[in-house]
Design a protein around this motif. Structure first.
Motif, PDB file in Angstrom:
ATOM      1  N   CYS A  86       6.754   5.514  12.719  1.00 16.79           N
ATOM      2  CA  CYS A  86       7.103   5.653  11.291  1.00 16.79           C
ATOM      3  C   CYS A  86       5.991   5.071  10.425  1.00 16.79           C
ATOM      4  O   CYS A  86       5.601   5.662   9.414  1.00 16.79           O
ATOM      5  N   ASN A  87       5.479   3.916  10.821  1.00 20.93           N
ATOM      6  CA  ASN A  87       4.408   3.301  10.040  1.00 20.93           C
ATOM      7  C   ASN A  87       3.154   4.171  10.027  1.00 20.93           C
ATOM      8  O   ASN A  87       2.454   4.233   9.020  1.00 20.93           O
ATOM      9  N   MET A  88       2.889   4.846  11.123  1.00 14.91           N
ATOM     10  CA  MET A  88       1.746   5.762  11.150  1.00 14.91           C
ATOM     11  C   MET A  88       1.987   6.946  10.218  1.00 14.91           C
ATOM     12  O   MET A  88       1.071   7.404   9.533  1.00 14.91           O
ATOM     13  N   VAL A  89       3.218   7.430  10.172  1.00 13.42           N
ATOM     14  CA  VAL A  89       3.551   8.519   9.254  1.00 13.42           C
ATOM     15  C   VAL A  89       3.419   8.035   7.812  1.00 13.42           C
ATOM     16  O   VAL A  89       2.858   8.745   6.967  1.00 13.42           O
ATOM     17  N   PHE A  90       3.884   6.827   7.516  1.00 11.82           N
ATOM     18  CA  PHE A  90       3.746   6.278   6.165  1.00 11.82           C
ATOM     19  C   PHE A  90       2.264   6.162   5.787  1.00 11.82           C
ATOM     20  O   PHE A  90       1.879   6.512   4.668  1.00 11.82           O
ATOM     21  N   GLN A  91       1.438   5.675   6.696  1.00 15.04           N
ATOM     22  CA  GLN A  91       0.002   5.547   6.421  1.00 15.04           C
ATOM     23  C   GLN A  91      -0.628   6.917   6.208  1.00 15.04           C
ATOM     24  O   GLN A  91      -1.452   7.096   5.313  1.00 15.04           O
ATOM     25  N   GLY A  92      -0.236   7.889   7.038  1.00 15.18           N
ATOM     26  CA  GLY A  92      -0.750   9.250   6.874  1.00 15.18           C
ATOM     27  C   GLY A  92      -0.327   9.865   5.556  1.00 15.18           C
ATOM     28  O   GLY A  92      -1.102  10.584   4.901  1.00 15.18           O
ATOM     29  N   LEU A  93       0.904   9.592   5.143  1.00 15.78           N
ATOM     30  CA  LEU A  93       1.394  10.094   3.858  1.00 15.78           C
ATOM     31  C   LEU A  93       0.551   9.540   2.714  1.00 15.78           C
ATOM     32  O   LEU A  93       0.071  10.289   1.860  1.00 15.78           O
ATOM     33  N   VAL A  94       0.344   8.238   2.720  1.00 17.19           N
ATOM     34  CA  VAL A  94      -0.446   7.606   1.656  1.00 17.19           C
ATOM     35  C   VAL A  94      -1.880   8.151   1.674  1.00 17.19           C
ATOM     36  O   VAL A  94      -2.425   8.519   0.628  1.00 17.19           O
ATOM     37  N   SER A 127       8.573  -2.124   1.936  1.00 18.90           N
ATOM     38  CA  SER A 127       7.808  -0.937   2.346  1.00 18.90           C
ATOM     39  C   SER A 127       7.199  -0.240   1.136  1.00 18.90           C
ATOM     40  O   SER A 127       6.050   0.212   1.182  1.00 18.90           O
ATOM     41  N   LYS A 128       7.962  -0.144   0.055  1.00 20.47           N
ATOM     42  CA  LYS A 128       7.436   0.483  -1.162  1.00 20.47           C
ATOM     43  C   LYS A 128       6.228  -0.289  -1.672  1.00 20.47           C
ATOM     44  O   LYS A 128       5.215   0.321  -2.039  1.00 20.47           O
ATOM     45  N   HIS A 129       6.318  -1.600  -1.706  1.00 15.08           N
ATOM     46  CA  HIS A 129       5.197  -2.415  -2.175  1.00 15.08           C
ATOM     47  C   HIS A 129       3.932  -2.110  -1.362  1.00 15.08           C
ATOM     48  O   HIS A 129       2.844  -1.932  -1.931  1.00 15.08           O
ATOM     49  N   THR A 130       4.081  -2.035  -0.052  1.00 10.53           N
ATOM     50  CA  THR A 130       2.937  -1.736   0.811  1.00 10.53           C
ATOM     51  C   THR A 130       2.361  -0.358   0.494  1.00 10.53           C
ATOM     52  O   THR A 130       1.142  -0.197   0.359  1.00 10.53           O
ATOM     53  N   MET A 131       3.223   0.656   0.355  1.00 16.20           N
ATOM     54  CA  MET A 131       2.733   2.009   0.105  1.00 16.20           C
ATOM     55  C   MET A 131       2.083   2.146  -1.265  1.00 16.20           C
ATOM     56  O   MET A 131       1.022   2.762  -1.392  1.00 16.20           O
ATOM     57  N   VAL A 132       2.703   1.580  -2.291  1.00 15.23           N
ATOM     58  CA  VAL A 132       2.133   1.650  -3.644  1.00 15.23           C
ATOM     59  C   VAL A 132       0.794   0.930  -3.687  1.00 15.23           C
ATOM     60  O   VAL A 132      -0.171   1.421  -4.295  1.00 15.23           O
ATOM     61  N   THR A 133       0.692  -0.211  -3.017  1.00 19.57           N
ATOM     62  CA  THR A 133      -0.565  -0.952  -2.969  1.00 19.57           C
ATOM     63  C   THR A 133      -1.653  -0.130  -2.282  1.00 19.57           C
ATOM     64  O   THR A 133      -2.783  -0.041  -2.766  1.00 19.57           O
ATOM     65  N   ARG A 134      -1.314   0.496  -1.163  1.00 21.59           N
ATOM     66  CA  ARG A 134      -2.312   1.304  -0.444  1.00 21.59           C
ATOM     67  C   ARG A 134      -2.679   2.570  -1.212  1.00 21.59           C
ATOM     68  O   ARG A 134      -3.820   3.018  -1.164  1.00 21.59           O
ATOM     69  N   HIS A 145      10.219   6.390  -4.179  1.00 20.44           N
ATOM     70  CA  HIS A 145      11.639   6.066  -4.116  1.00 20.44           C
ATOM     71  C   HIS A 145      12.016   5.862  -2.651  1.00 20.44           C
ATOM     72  O   HIS A 145      12.049   6.829  -1.879  1.00 20.44           O
ATOM     73  N   LEU A 146      12.245   4.632  -2.270  1.00 16.45           N
ATOM     74  CA  LEU A 146      12.591   4.316  -0.885  1.00 16.45           C
ATOM     75  C   LEU A 146      14.068   3.971  -0.838  1.00 16.45           C
ATOM     76  O   LEU A 146      14.513   3.031  -1.493  1.00 16.45           O
ATOM     77  N   LEU A 147      14.805   4.764  -0.088  1.00 15.64           N
ATOM     78  CA  LEU A 147      16.258   4.716  -0.133  1.00 15.64           C
ATOM     79  C   LEU A 147      16.877   4.263   1.181  1.00 15.64           C
ATOM     80  O   LEU A 147      16.331   4.509   2.255  1.00 15.64           O
TER      81      LEU A 147
END
Length: 191
Positions: A86-94, A127-134, A145-147
Motif C-alpha cells: 500500500c505504501n508503494m502504491v501511495f508513493q507511486g500515486l504521489v 498518511s495524508k500529512h505524508t502524502m501532501v508533504t511529498r 481526502h483519506l477516509l
C-alpha cells in the motif's frame, strides 16, 4: 477525450507502472484460493453508491458525493497500516501526480478509502500529512481526502468498483505481513 481526461489517464498509467514494478511477478507463490479471494473486475461506466458515508481524516462524516462534484476523482482502496505494498502504491500515486500539470485540489480530488474498518481518522491524518508533504504543491491539502469507515460502507463501495479483497487469518499474519490480501488498482470517477 478532453484534455483533463487525457492527463488523468496519463497519471493512472504512470501510477500503474510504478505499482507493477513495486509488486513484481507472483513467481508461483499465490495459491488458486488466494487468487479467487483477490480480484479486480473493471466496471467502466457503472455508478458507485455515492451516498455512502465515511469518516475523513478530521473525524468528520462525509458522503462520497461531496467529492464527485469537484471534478475528476482518483479513488484508491488500501489501508494505512499496510506494511508493504500500500505504501508503494501511495508513493507511486504521489510521484505520478507530481508529473502532470493538473493540481490536486484545484483540478483533481484524491480519495483514499481504508478497507480496514478498525483504522482511525488519526491514521488517515498521518498518511495524508505524508502524502501532501511529498506532493509538495501549494494549496493541495484540500484535494486529498483519506477516509475510514465501517464495513457497511467499505464493502458496498468495493463491490461497486469491482475491488475484491480478503482479510488474512490472524494465525497467518505477523507484524511484517499484510493483514489483507488485495489487488491494486486506481479508479477514476466522474460525476
Amino acid at each position: 477525450m478532453c484534455s483533463s481526461d487525457l492527463l488523468l489517464a496519463l497519471v493512472l498509467a504512470s501510477l500503474l507502472t510504478h505499482a507493477a514494478h513495486a509488486i513484481g511477478p507472483w513467481e508461483g507463490t499465490a495459491s488458486p484460493k488466494v487468487l479467487r479471494e483477490v480480484d479486480f473486475q473493471q466496471r467502466i461506466g457503472d455508478t458507485i453508491p455515492a451516498s455512502l458515508v465515511f469518516t475523513d481524516e478530521t473525524n468528520q462524516h462525509t458522503a462520497l458525493d461531496n467529492f464527485l462534484h469537484r471534478g475528476p476523482v482518483v479513488l484508491v482502496m488500501a489501508y494505512y497500516e499496510c506494511p508493504m505494498l500500500c505504501n508503494m502504491v501511495f508513493q507511486g500515486l504521489v510521484q505520478s501526480l507530481r508529473q502532470v500539470p493538473m493540481n490536486v485540489g484545484a483540478d483533481i480530488q484524491v480519495v483514499i478509502v481504508s478497507i480496514d474498518p478498525r483504522e482511525t481518522p488519526e491514521l488517515a491524518a498521518a498518511s495524508k500529512h505524508t502524502m501532501v508533504t511529498r506532493y509538495n504543491r501549494t494549496g493541495s491539502d484540500s484535494g486529498w481526502h483519506l477516509l475510514t469507515g465501517t464495513q457497511d460502507s467499505i464493502a458496498p463501495l468495493a463491490s461497486s468498483i469491482g475491488f475484491k479483497y480478503a482479510r488474512r487469518s490472524e494465525e497467518h499474519t505477523s507484524e511484517l505481513q499484510s493483514q489483507f490480501r488485495i489487488s491494486y488498482a486506481v479508479f477514476c470517477l466522474k460525476k
